[in-house]
Design a protein around this motif. Structure first.
Motif, short mmCIF file in Angstrom:
data_model
loop_
_atom_site.label_atom_id
_atom_site.label_comp_id
_atom_site.label_asym_id
_atom_site.label_seq_id
_atom_site.Cartn_x
_atom_site.Cartn_y
_atom_site.Cartn_z
N GLN A 270 -9.26 -10.77 4.17
CA GLN A 270 -9.36 -9.32 4.14
C GLN A 270 -8.70 -8.71 2.90
OE1 GLN A 270 -10.98 -7.43 6.24
NE2 GLN A 270 -11.47 -8.93 7.82
N GLN A 271 -8.06 -9.54 2.08
CA GLN A 271 -7.26 -9.01 0.98
C GLN A 271 -8.08 -8.13 0.03
OE1 GLN A 271 -5.38 -12.01 -1.38
NE2 GLN A 271 -4.15 -10.57 -2.54
N GLU A 272 -9.23 -8.61 -0.38
CA GLU A 272 -10.04 -7.85 -1.32
C GLU A 272 -10.53 -6.55 -0.69
OE1 GLU A 272 -13.62 -8.72 -4.55
OE2 GLU A 272 -13.04 -10.22 -3.07
N LYS A 273 -10.96 -6.64 0.58
CA LYS A 273 -11.39 -5.42 1.26
C LYS A 273 -10.23 -4.46 1.46
CE LYS A 273 -13.44 -7.46 4.78
NZ LYS A 273 -14.19 -7.58 6.05
N ASN A 274 -9.06 -5.01 1.76
CA ASN A 274 -7.89 -4.15 1.94
C ASN A 274 -7.51 -3.46 0.63
OD1 ASN A 274 -7.71 -4.85 4.63
ND2 ASN A 274 -6.21 -6.46 4.30
N GLN A 275 -7.65 -4.19 -0.49
CA GLN A 275 -7.37 -3.56 -1.78
C GLN A 275 -8.34 -2.42 -2.04
OE1 GLN A 275 -7.57 -6.80 -4.57
NE2 GLN A 275 -5.47 -7.50 -4.16
N TRP A 276 -9.59 -2.65 -1.73
CA TRP A 276 -10.57 -1.58 -1.89
C TRP A 276 -10.27 -0.42 -0.96
CZ3 TRP A 276 -13.86 0.31 1.87
CH2 TRP A 276 -14.80 1.25 1.43
N LEU A 277 -9.90 -0.72 0.29
CA LEU A 277 -9.57 0.34 1.24
C LEU A 277 -8.36 1.13 0.77
CD1 LEU A 277 -10.12 1.66 3.98
CD2 LEU A 277 -8.63 -0.05 5.03
N LEU A 278 -7.37 0.44 0.22
CA LEU A 278 -6.19 1.14 -0.30
C LEU A 278 -6.57 2.07 -1.44
CD1 LEU A 278 -3.12 1.52 -0.36
CD2 LEU A 278 -2.97 -0.45 -1.90
N GLN A 279 -7.45 1.61 -2.31
CA GLN A 279 -7.90 2.48 -3.40
C GLN A 279 -8.62 3.71 -2.87
OE1 GLN A 279 -10.30 -0.10 -5.81
NE2 GLN A 279 -8.56 -1.25 -6.64
N ILE A 280 -9.46 3.50 -1.85
CA ILE A 280 -10.18 4.63 -1.26
C ILE A 280 -9.20 5.62 -0.63
CG2 ILE A 280 -11.77 5.30 0.57
CD1 ILE A 280 -13.16 4.19 -1.84
N LEU A 281 -8.18 5.09 0.06
CA LEU A 281 -7.19 5.97 0.68
C LEU A 281 -6.40 6.76 -0.36
CD1 LEU A 281 -5.80 3.71 3.56
CD2 LEU A 281 -7.32 5.68 3.76
N LEU A 282 -6.07 6.09 -1.47
CA LEU A 282 -5.36 6.80 -2.54
C LEU A 282 -6.24 7.91 -3.11
CD1 LEU A 282 -3.64 3.83 -4.41
CD2 LEU A 282 -2.58 5.52 -2.90
N VAL A 283 -7.51 7.61 -3.30
CA VAL A 283 -8.43 8.65 -3.78
C VAL A 283 -8.54 9.77 -2.75
CG1 VAL A 283 -10.83 9.13 -4.41
CG2 VAL A 283 -9.71 7.06 -5.24
N ALA A 284 -8.57 9.39 -1.46
CA ALA A 284 -8.65 10.40 -0.40
C ALA A 284 -7.42 11.30 -0.42
CB ALA A 284 -8.81 9.72 0.96
N LEU A 285 -6.26 10.68 -0.55
CA LEU A 285 -5.04 11.49 -0.60
C LEU A 285 -5.03 12.41 -1.80
CD1 LEU A 285 -2.35 8.85 0.46
CD2 LEU A 285 -3.25 10.74 1.83
N PHE A 286 -5.52 11.91 -2.93
CA PHE A 286 -5.58 12.75 -4.12
C PHE A 286 -6.49 13.95 -3.88
CE2 PHE A 286 -7.98 13.86 -7.97
CZ PHE A 286 -6.94 14.32 -8.77
N PHE A 287 -7.69 13.71 -3.36
CA PHE A 287 -8.62 14.81 -3.13
C PHE A 287 -8.11 15.74 -2.03
CE2 PHE A 287 -11.72 12.19 -5.39
CZ PHE A 287 -12.31 13.16 -6.19
N LEU A 288 -7.43 15.17 -1.03
CA LEU A 288 -6.87 16.03 0.01
C LEU A 288 -5.78 16.93 -0.57
CD1 LEU A 288 -6.85 16.74 3.01
CD2 LEU A 288 -5.15 14.95 3.36
N GLY A 289 -4.90 16.33 -1.40
CA GLY A 289 -3.88 17.15 -2.05
C GLY A 289 -4.50 18.19 -2.97
N PHE A 290 -5.56 17.79 -3.69
CA PHE A 290 -6.24 18.74 -4.57
C PHE A 290 -6.88 19.86 -3.76
CE2 PHE A 290 -9.95 20.01 -7.20
CZ PHE A 290 -9.25 20.45 -8.32
N THR A 291 -7.43 19.52 -2.59
CA THR A 291 -8.02 20.54 -1.73
C THR A 291 -6.97 21.51 -1.21
OG1 THR A 291 -9.74 18.99 -1.04
CG2 THR A 291 -9.35 20.91 0.38
N VAL A 292 -5.82 20.97 -0.81
CA VAL A 292 -4.73 21.84 -0.35
C VAL A 292 -4.26 22.74 -1.48
CG1 VAL A 292 -2.35 21.86 0.50
CG2 VAL A 292 -3.99 20.25 1.46
N PHE A 293 -4.21 22.19 -2.70
CA PHE A 293 -3.81 22.99 -3.86
C PHE A 293 -4.81 24.12 -4.10
CE2 PHE A 293 -4.12 23.66 -8.51
CZ PHE A 293 -2.86 24.20 -8.72
#
Length: 570
Positions: A270-293
């Motif tokens: 699952q390591q490669e998928k988890n790395q991809w999932l982590l990247q997606i979550l980081l992007v999600a947090l960025f867009f969520l923070g940008f939306t809140v801003f």
């Protein structure tokens, strides 16, 4: 919900719901892609390993065929083993045999240790490398057996100078006179280890090798799957992949009735998928923070102007005549509304001033009207009194009466305006009392005391006469008295007391609020209502008129006026 919460909620939903939907679709899609990619990669690796091992075993088979009796080398071995008294011939046969073996091993670089094994004696001859102290093929793990050949491995090489993993084959030479002679051949240097170690997953893959019955003959993860354990017992699924003991496994069967199993831990799987999932979550947090801003910016752009509107409305509610602050929000639409609101404030302020001015003019006109509403009965009765006095008494009394009447009428009808002084107001009151005493021919005591500093204080006209008149017409007898005291400290205080019959609360209320002049009574016809309205008109809430009366005892009236300059009528 407040506007702020609604803005944040709408922005959150507008950003979160589409993102979650896209994320879910992407996750399942990419999860499938990654799973297929990983599975295909592992299967491809597994096929290469299996193919390499098959090639190694096939190569071993070819070499053992050359060294068997059917080959030229096997026949020379038979000649060497036959009893002979000619030592020269034996040495020549041995040298030829060694030479042939050297040629075979040299022309096959994938071949390692090669020797003949004599089972009955437990001895070996013609080995191309030194062997370990105890050579015992029977102790080696059997991979499979076919056509009189046993294949072993992977196992540690019998070469004394080599501890690498090898595959080996043990084949009966099938000599005419001996059946205990075998040819033993190992795969080349590091060949087996290189085949098993090939992986594009940086060592994450491990391998198991199973014999024809599914028993593990080789394991790279002995802590989880031990040699000798039956792999089929680990899973009830006969498929070629599955999950057991925290490992994903993929199985490839060889045509030679043995199998290779590639295993990888679930965490590494699952390591490669988890790395991809982590990247997606980081992007999600960025867009969520940008939306809140963005929501915060929108709230600031909307809430700040609303705050200005709220401040302006509060200011106008507290003081309707205030003008707008002309605040700016840097947003044209809100600035336009603030400008319109400011113009509305100016218009409302102007309207308030206009209404106040009209109310003042109306109040002044009513007071003006009251000032000129002299009771005609009073004039008629006074003139009639003058007539009878002239007939009955003579010139002195007539003169006195006429002089007092003239002064009072001059004070009332003269062009002196509405502003008078306390001294003029007291003098007019004296003339009024002279007329009343002469008209009704009864004696009452009027005591007027005023401080020297109050005489020139400006006051509205006719504020004393209605108060004294109230005492005269409410039960004052011949022995009655009226006490008038005018004092000054921070305010002008006028106290009028009498010992008349007194009044009830209902009568006091009627006198203060009845706006119809009591024409039936004698006198000037100016009542307490005039004083009450005059005070409201001139002083607002700054003046006080306090009346205390007790039936049978008398009445006390206290008038408190603020001290102003000559502009009290303004």
């Amino acid at each position: 919900m407040t506007l702020k919460k609604r803005i944040f909620l709408l922005f959150f939903l507008s950003a979160f719901i589409p993102f979650i939907s896209i994320f879910a679709i992407s996750y399942y899609t990419i999860d499938s892609i990654f799973a297929n990619k990983i599975d295909d990669g592992i299967r491809s690796n597994l096929q290469q390993v299996t193919s390499s091992l098959e090639n190694s075993i096939t190569n071993l088979n070819h070499v053992t065929q050359q060294l068997s009796y059917r080959g030229t080398i096997g026949k020379k071995l038979d000649q060497f083993l036959k009893p002979s008294s000619d030592i020269f011939l034996l040495m020549e046969a041995r040298d030829e045999l060694k030479s042939e073996l050297s040629v075979v091993t040299f022309t096959n670089p994938n071949i390692g240790l090669t020797l003949y094994y004599f089972q009955k004696d437990g001895t070996t001859q013609f080995g191309n490398f030194p062997i370990k102290d105890r050579f015992s093929p029977e102790s080696l793990p059997v991979l499979f057996q076919t056509y009189g050949i046993k294949y072993y491995g992977p196992h540690i090489s019998m070469n004394r100078f080599d501890d690498q993993l090898v595959l080996s084959a043990l084949r009966r030479v099938q000599l005419p006179d001996r059946d205990d002679v075998y040819i033993y051949v190992e795969s080349g240097f590091r060949l087996t280890q290189d085949n098993l170690g090939y992986s594009q997953y940086n060592g994450a893959l491990s391998h198991l090798i199973l014999d024809g019955e599914g028993n593990i003959v080789y394991s790279e993860i002995p802590e989880a799957m031990k040699v000798g354990e039956n792999f089929s017992s680990l899973t009830a699924d006969p498929a070629k992949d599955g999950i057991s003991r925290g490992y994903h496994w993929f199985k490839e069967d060889s045509s030679q009735k043995w199998s290779v199993v590639s295993v990888i831990s679930q965490a590494q799987y699952q390591q490669e998928k988890n790395q991809w999932l982590l990247q997606i979550l980081l992007v999600a947090l960025f867009f969520l923070g940008f939306t809140v801003f963005l929501a915060w910016l929108l709230w600031k752009m909307v809430y700040k102007p609303l705050g200005l509107f709220h401040s302006e409305i509060n200011g106008m509610s507290k003081n309707p005549q205030t003008t707008g602050s002309r605040a700016r929000t840097q947003i044209p639409e809100f600035d336009f509304l603030l400008g319109e609101f400011s113009n509305m404030q100016h218009q409302i302020g102007d309207l308030f001033k206009e209404v106040q001015q009209k109310e003042k003019i109306r109040a002044d006109l009513e007071v003006e009207k009251l000032l000129y509403q002299i009771n005609p009965h009073f004039l008629m009765n006074t003139l009639d009194t003058v007539h009878w006095l002239a007939v009955m008494n003579g010139q002195g009394e007539i003169d006195k009466l006429v002089q007092s009447l003239n002064k009072l009428l001059y004070y009332n009808l003269g062009k002196l305006g509405q502003v008078s002084t306390m001294e003029e107001e007291i003098d007019a009151l004296r003339q009024y009392l002279i007329l009343q005493q002469i008209r009704y021919d009864f004696e009452f005591d009027v005591r007027i005391t005023a401080d020297e500093q109050v005489l020139q204080i400006p006051v509205p006209r006719f504020i004393l006469q209605p108060l004294v008149e109230n005492s005269l017409y409410h039960g004052l007898s011949d022995e009655g008295f009226i006490q008038i005291e005018v004092t000054c400290n921070t305010t002008l205080n006028i106290m009028i007391q009498d010992n008349g019959a007194g009044m009830s609360e209902e009568t006091i209320h009627k006198l203060l609020n009845n706006r119809v002049a009591e024409q039936q009574k004698v006198g000037m016809g100016i009542g307490l209502n005039y004083v009450h309205r005059m005070l409201k008109s001139q002083y607002g809430d700054q003046a006080q008129l306090v009346i205390e009366s007790e039936l049978g005892t008398g009445t006390s009236i206290l008038l408190i006026l603020p001290i102003k300059g000559e502009d009290i009528s303004a």
